[in-house]
Structures are given as C-alpha cells and as structure tokens.
Motif scaffolding. Structure first.
Motif, PDB file in Angstrom:
ATOM      1  N   PHE A 138       0.849  -1.193   0.000  1.00 57.62           N
ATOM      2  CA  PHE A 138       0.000   0.000   0.000  1.00 57.62           C
ATOM      3  C   PHE A 138       0.889   1.249   0.000  1.00 57.62           C
ATOM      4  O   PHE A 138       1.870   1.318   0.746  1.00 57.62           O
ATOM      5  CB  PHE A 138      -0.925   0.014   1.221  1.00 57.62           C
ATOM      6  CG  PHE A 138      -1.883  -1.146   1.260  1.00 57.62           C
ATOM      7  CD1 PHE A 138      -3.131  -1.049   0.656  1.00 57.62           C
ATOM      8  CD2 PHE A 138      -1.538  -2.340   1.881  1.00 57.62           C
ATOM      9  CE1 PHE A 138      -4.014  -2.114   0.677  1.00 57.62           C
ATOM     10  CE2 PHE A 138      -2.406  -3.405   1.905  1.00 57.62           C
ATOM     11  CZ  PHE A 138      -3.655  -3.293   1.300  1.00 57.62           C
ATOM     12  N   HIS A 139       0.512   2.225  -0.838  1.00 57.83           N
ATOM     13  CA  HIS A 139       1.318   3.433  -0.985  1.00 57.83           C
ATOM     14  C   HIS A 139       0.377   4.606  -1.259  1.00 57.83           C
ATOM     15  O   HIS A 139      -0.389   4.585  -2.227  1.00 57.83           O
ATOM     16  CB  HIS A 139       2.309   3.272  -2.142  1.00 57.83           C
ATOM     17  CG  HIS A 139       3.317   4.357  -2.252  1.00 57.83           C
ATOM     18  ND1 HIS A 139       4.203   4.468  -3.314  1.00 57.83           N
ATOM     19  CD2 HIS A 139       3.597   5.415  -1.442  1.00 57.83           C
ATOM     20  CE1 HIS A 139       4.971   5.521  -3.150  1.00 57.83           C
ATOM     21  NE2 HIS A 139       4.623   6.116  -2.030  1.00 57.83           N
ATOM     22  N   PHE A 140       0.419   5.607  -0.401  1.00 60.19           N
ATOM     23  CA  PHE A 140      -0.394   6.807  -0.547  1.00 60.19           C
ATOM     24  C   PHE A 140       0.533   8.009  -0.719  1.00 60.19           C
ATOM     25  O   PHE A 140       1.547   8.127  -0.016  1.00 60.19           O
ATOM     26  CB  PHE A 140      -1.305   6.995   0.668  1.00 60.19           C
ATOM     27  CG  PHE A 140      -2.283   5.873   0.871  1.00 60.19           C
ATOM     28  CD1 PHE A 140      -3.529   5.892   0.259  1.00 60.19           C
ATOM     29  CD2 PHE A 140      -1.948   4.777   1.649  1.00 60.19           C
ATOM     30  CE1 PHE A 140      -4.424   4.855   0.432  1.00 60.19           C
ATOM     31  CE2 PHE A 140      -2.832   3.728   1.835  1.00 60.19           C
ATOM     32  CZ  PHE A 140      -4.080   3.765   1.220  1.00 60.19           C
ATOM     33  N   GLN A 141       0.184   8.909  -1.672  1.00 62.69           N
ATOM     34  CA  GLN A 141       1.034  10.040  -1.991  1.00 62.69           C
ATOM     35  C   GLN A 141       0.201  11.302  -2.185  1.00 62.69           C
ATOM     36  O   GLN A 141      -0.968  11.246  -2.582  1.00 62.69           O
ATOM     37  CB  GLN A 141       1.830   9.772  -3.280  1.00 62.69           C
ATOM     38  CG  GLN A 141       2.824   8.629  -3.179  1.00 62.69           C
ATOM     39  CD  GLN A 141       3.454   8.301  -4.512  1.00 62.69           C
ATOM     40  OE1 GLN A 141       2.856   7.622  -5.343  1.00 62.69           O
ATOM     41  NE2 GLN A 141       4.670   8.785  -4.738  1.00 62.69           N
ATOM     42  N   ALA A 142       0.841  12.441  -1.924  1.00 59.97           N
ATOM     43  CA  ALA A 142       0.247  13.748  -2.197  1.00 59.97           C
ATOM     44  C   ALA A 142       1.354  14.661  -2.710  1.00 59.97           C
ATOM     45  O   ALA A 142       2.442  14.705  -2.130  1.00 59.97           O
ATOM     46  CB  ALA A 142      -0.393  14.330  -0.939  1.00 59.97           C
ATOM     47  N   ASN A 143       1.083  15.396  -3.811  1.00 61.21           N
ATOM     48  CA  ASN A 143       2.064  16.292  -4.428  1.00 61.21           C
ATOM     49  C   ASN A 143       1.468  17.667  -4.669  1.00 61.21           C
ATOM     50  O   ASN A 143       0.284  17.790  -5.019  1.00 61.21           O
ATOM     51  CB  ASN A 143       2.550  15.744  -5.771  1.00 61.21           C
ATOM     52  CG  ASN A 143       3.508  14.573  -5.660  1.00 61.21           C
ATOM     53  OD1 ASN A 143       3.947  14.026  -6.657  1.00 61.21           O
ATOM     54  ND2 ASN A 143       3.820  14.162  -4.439  1.00 61.21           N
ATOM     55  N   TRP A 144       2.299  18.676  -4.502  1.00 59.42           N
ATOM     56  CA  TRP A 144       1.961  20.046  -4.901  1.00 59.42           C
ATOM     57  C   TRP A 144       3.071  20.514  -5.829  1.00 59.42           C
ATOM     58  O   TRP A 144       4.223  20.640  -5.435  1.00 59.42           O
ATOM     59  CB  TRP A 144       1.840  20.952  -3.671  1.00 59.42           C
ATOM     60  CG  TRP A 144       1.802  22.418  -4.013  1.00 59.42           C
ATOM     61  CD1 TRP A 144       1.267  22.996  -5.135  1.00 59.42           C
ATOM     62  CD2 TRP A 144       2.320  23.502  -3.226  1.00 59.42           C
ATOM     63  NE1 TRP A 144       1.417  24.353  -5.101  1.00 59.42           N
ATOM     64  CE2 TRP A 144       2.061  24.697  -3.938  1.00 59.42           C
ATOM     65  CE3 TRP A 144       2.964  23.567  -1.992  1.00 59.42           C
ATOM     66  CZ2 TRP A 144       2.439  25.948  -3.456  1.00 59.42           C
ATOM     67  CZ3 TRP A 144       3.342  24.808  -1.515  1.00 59.42           C
ATOM     68  CH2 TRP A 144       3.071  25.981  -2.229  1.00 59.42           C
TER      69      TRP A 144
END
Length: 586
Positions: free
Chosen positions: A532-538
C-alpha cells in the motif's frame, strides 16, 4: 500374561525335566545329571531361535511381495515439495528453486486539480480531474533455473497499447562463458531499454506521483528487442538493440491519408525505427546504511521510414508531457513533427483541422543521439537523486528544403539539441533507510525497490512516512529565435495565412520552439504496510513558455492578432497543480 510359541515350548520342556527329576531317587541328583539337563535346555533354546528366524524371514518375504504387488514396477523419484505464499501476491516455488511462478499487479487511483490551468481550453480559474492512472496485472516466473519470463498488461490502455512487459529470457551461468565472473541474462521481447535511473525505478516505489519531465520526455521506456545484462556486487551493465513499442501512437510506419483525414493513418509498410541503447552503473559506496550510485547511459535512434505518428516520442519530442501531473492533462510542451512527414501546424478547410501528407516519411531526420548521467545517494533516513538527459537531433537539410517547397513548416537547421534535468531530496521521518532498497540484482539494472518498513501500520506502528522536494526543468527550444517574438510572428503566418511554399520558406528560418518549463514539487509518501502506498504532491510552475500553448483547437480559438499569440508563448502564468494517489500493489 500370554506366552509366545517359543516360551511355551521352553516351559513344557522344563516341566517334563522337573517331573523326571522328581521321580528319580535322591541319590540320582548328582552333578552329572545337572550338566545333562543344562545341555538339553541349550539345545531347545537353539531350536526355538531357529524357528523365530525362519518365521521372521517368511514374514519379510510376504510383506515384500505385498508391496511389490501394490506399487508395481519402480518409477521416477517423487517431485520436490512446492511452497505457496500469499505475501504480496501469489507466489509458488519448488523446494529446489528450479521453478517459480508469481501473479502480481497494481492499481493506482489519481485525482487533483489545477489553479489557472494552461493548455486546457477554455482556461478556467480551476479545473479538476480523477481517474485510474494504472491498472496492471502481471505473471512472471522461472523454469529449470535458467529460463525466465514475464507478461504484464495495463488495463488503463486498450488493445495492444496495454501490453507492457512481454518477454522470455535465458540466464547463462558464468561457468559457461569464457572470462566471465558473473551470469548473463538475455532478454527477448518487450522490455525496458536500459536508460535513466528513474525510468528503471518501478512506479510502485517512485518518490513522487509522476516522474520528472525529462524522464518521460526523453527516456525510451519499453520497446521490443533483444538485450544482454550482467551485474556484480556493486555494478550493473546492460545493452541491446530495440525497435517498435506497444506504447507508440501507431505500431508501424504510417502515412496520413490524402488529401486530408482526421489523424487517420494508413499502414504502408516501410522500415521501422531502431535503437541501440546501453547503461552502466557503479556504486563505490554500498552498505546497509549508505549508498552512492553513479550511472551513465546512451542511446542511438535511427527513424528509417518512421514518422511523427508511428515514432511520436522521438519525432514529436515532449508531446506526451503532462506537467508532472498526468491525470490532470496540462500539456504545454512539444516540438513540431521533426520528420517532415506531415504538416506541423494545422490548416483550415471545410472539414475542420486536418494534416497533409508530404510523402517524405521521416527522411528529414538522419538519427538522434541521447545520453544521460545519474547520481543518487542515501545515508540513514536521508537520500537524494538527480539526472541530466541530453538529446542531439541530426537532420537532412536537402529533405527539409523539399518539405518547405511542399509548404510544410519544418523549423530548425541541420541539427537541434534538447535537454532536461532534475534533482530531489527526501527524508524518512519514521527512520526508514533508502539504502536498504538499493538493488543491483534486477535484470533491468540498478534501481531502488521496496523500502523496509520499521513499524507497519497493521502492527500498531505509523508505517513509513517521508517528505520530499524536487526541482525539474525541460528545454525543447533549439536554434535561432526559438524563444523570441519573431518566431511567433513566423508561426502566426502559418496559422493565419495557411501553409504555403512562401510562408514555409520564411518560417523555416526560425529555430525549433518546443517550449520550456521549470517546476518545483513538494511531496509526501506513506507506506502503511507492504503493498500500500499513498502520496500527495503540490507542483508549482516556476516558468512556462511554449509556442502555441497546447492543442490545435486552442490555436484556432485565439483572437486574431499577433499580440494574442505572443501572450500564449511567453506566458506569465504560474499554475499550481495538486494531486493525490492511492495505490495497492501485490
């Protein structure tokens, strides 16, 4: 207590002797009689022992006959036991490791939005999008210890375009090769060309949602071909010859139908392009807690009869770049068709936007040469990674002149040069170490794999959490006036006046303007557990300039006037792209 046959015989004999001895007068109980009694007892014991041996022998013969009757003639030895595991996918392997089989896959769900979007007409103040970025299923395995294979399909594609890995391979032990100190792996089929560290890193483990612009803009990724690879304790080497890719816009050399059809290619045979690609990596520092990685790669590309439709990634460079947020679709970069196969900018007729065939089919490009340099390091929970990629395009001036006389816009001189680079740093605030994920054993070459999670979420821990920051840039401008207002005037004449010999000859004096972009990205990664891998980018666009913004439709929608076109090229906008991803892989 129940007596056996031998015991009963001894008892009877002893009783008879006792009775006889009792009837004899006391004077007969002499020493000689006692000796005679002992001798007779010894004879009886010997007879009983002989009977026992005969009974045992008969029993064994009978048992052997029974087993033979049941089993029949002797057969091959039984197969080794098989181990089955459901850890991170279905994995089956024999005890001797000669055969193995694994079923895996991944699903990536992306979503986000853009403030002040560019190249997504009409230009709203904000636009959002969500979708499936990848949905892959794969099967891979080993046979007889020396054969290996893999088939991977991405259901986010369609038809043949969904095929990713599709190869068979052979492992040749170093004992079979003269002067070799390591085994050699031979790949045949659709597999990665050995180019770029971040391209070799699986999308399951990359530290940002999308790779930096220069990697999808220049790196070849998967193509059909044959290659050879080897590795040692701290080095890898791989090289091969490749041709078409299932991910090409069209799988074979094609031409546009005459006089003009809406991007409706007609198969026509001809020679496919080919690549010769190689990569070498070396890690002078490689321990459990520290890694220093150095790499270099090169690629020679010859188009042959391919054109901007069948070889779109190399002859229309950067046309697939989506500003490092693929699902949001903000496309701003991309060169004209360098092959002279089609009209680079659209004309307008009663049917709308159309492209015209020139009949030159890629002959404006003799060859293209790419090279890349890699640097990566990790020490404890800190790590960094950087790459530079350059691309030299060598063109045929005589074919370009023929194209201009046909009214085709073919800017740029006899050569062009494009480049891109990136660098980023990362910190695992939960203490994980990226050095542990560094591997030289992958058959595609050195890469970073799954990190080792110290405290998994399923066991009450926080999982693995990291924060990362990246700077990336890509420049697809090359030649005279490629970043100036004069180029816009020349291209404007193409759009407004239509393609003609006169306007093409004038406009072709300009350089190639595929655009230039610089981004910064902040990201966070969370691995709660393996799989499982969760990501957030700006991502913030520091600089953006492109010749025509984006699509042909947006070009024709522009207000008449050079000022409008000029504004589209040297834009002062600085969009912000926000994106999140939820991924499961096995």
């Amino acid at each position: 207590m129940k007596l056996g046959v031998g015991q009963r015989a001894l008892a009877i004999a002893a009783f008879g002797l006792y009775a006889t001895a009792s009837a004899t007068p006391a004077v007969a109980d002499t020493a000689s009689e006692l000796r005679e009694l002992k001798a007779r007892l010894q004879q009886l014991e010997a007879q009983v022992a002989k009977q026992r041996a005969e009974v045992k022998r008969a029993t064994n013969v009978a048992n052997a006959a029974t087993v033979a009757a049941v089993k029949g003639p002797p057969g091959p030895p039984p197969p080794p036991p098989v181990f089955v595991s459901f850890r991170n996918g279905l994995f089956v392997e024999t005890a001797d490791k000669a055969y193995s089989f694994k079923v895996g896959g991944r699903v990536q769900v992306d979503g986000g939005g853009i403030t002040n979007p560019i190249g997504v007409p009409p230009n709203y103040g904000y636009t959002g999008q969500a979708g499936i970025r990848r949905a892959r299923l794969e099967v891979e395995g080993v046979a007889a210890k020396i054969w290996f294979y893999k088939l991977q399909y991405d259901f986010a594609g369609s038809g043949l375009a969904g095929i990713r890995d599709a190869y068979v391979g052979l492992k040749i032990p170093n004992s079979e090769l003269p002067y070799a100190t390591s085994p050699v792996w031979i790949h045949v089929g659709s597999t990665y060309e050995p180019f770029s560290l971040d391209a070799m890193n699986s999308s399951k483990y990359i530290d940002f949602i999308e790779r930096p612009m220069a990697v999808p803009g220049f790196a070849p990724f998967r193509h059909i071909g044959v290659s050879a690879a080897s590795h040692g304790e701290n080095w890898t080497a791989r090289a091969g010859v490749f041709t078409a890719s299932f991910e090409d816009a069209n799988f074979a050399p094609t031409l546009i139908g005459a006089p003009a059809t809406y991007w409706a290619p007609v198969p026509r045979g001809g020679g496919q392009y080919f690549d010769v690609t190689g990569r070498f990596t070396y890690a002078p520092i490689k321990t459990e807690h520290e890694v220093l990685h150095l790499g270099v790669a090169g690629r020679y590309h010859q188009p042959n009869d391919a054109n901007g439709l069948s070889d779109d990634r190399m002859l229309r460079v950067g046309n697939r770049e989506r500003s490092e947020a693929n699902i949001l679709g903000m496309q701003t970069l991309g060169t004209p068709d360098l092959s002279c196969s089609t009209v680079s900018f659209p004309t307008v007729n009663g049917n709308g936007i159309a492209l015209a065939n020139t009949g030159l089919s890629g002959k404006c490009v003799n060859n293209e040469v790419q090279y890349g340099f890699e640097l990566a390091a990790a020490w404890g929970p800190l790590s960094m990674q950087a790459e530079y990629i350059g691309m030299q395009v060598n063109r045929n001036p005589s074919k370009m002149l023929q194209a201009a006389q046909l009214g085709v816009f073919t800017p740029g001189g006899s050569s062009a040069y494009f480049n891109g680079f990136y660098g980023y740093g990362q910190w695992y605030i939960t203490g994980e170490e990226r050095a542990e994920a560094y591997s030289v054993k992958d058959k595609n070459g050195a890469s970073f794999e799954q990190i080792k999670i110290i405290n998994p979420f399923s066991k009450g821990g926080p999982g693995a959490i990291s924060i990362a920051a990246r700077y990336s840039a890509m420049n697809l401008n090359s030649g005279r006036w490629s970043g100036s207002g004069l180029f816009n005037m020349l291209t404007y004449s193409q759009v407004v006046l239509g393609n003609s010999t006169a306007t093409s000859l004038i406009a072709n004096q300009a350089g190639i303007a595929g655009g230039r972009q610089q981004n910064t990205t902040l990201g966070i990664n969370w691995y709660p557990d393996n799989g499982f891998h969760f990501q957030a980018n700006w991502t913030h666009v520091l600089h953006w300039s492109a010749p025509l913004g984006a699509s042909s439709a947006s070009i024709l929608a522009l207000p008449a006037g050079l000022a409008a076109l000029q504004g589209r090229y040297q834009s002062q906008a600085h969009p912000d792209l926000f994106e999140v991803r939820a991924q499961v892989y096995w």
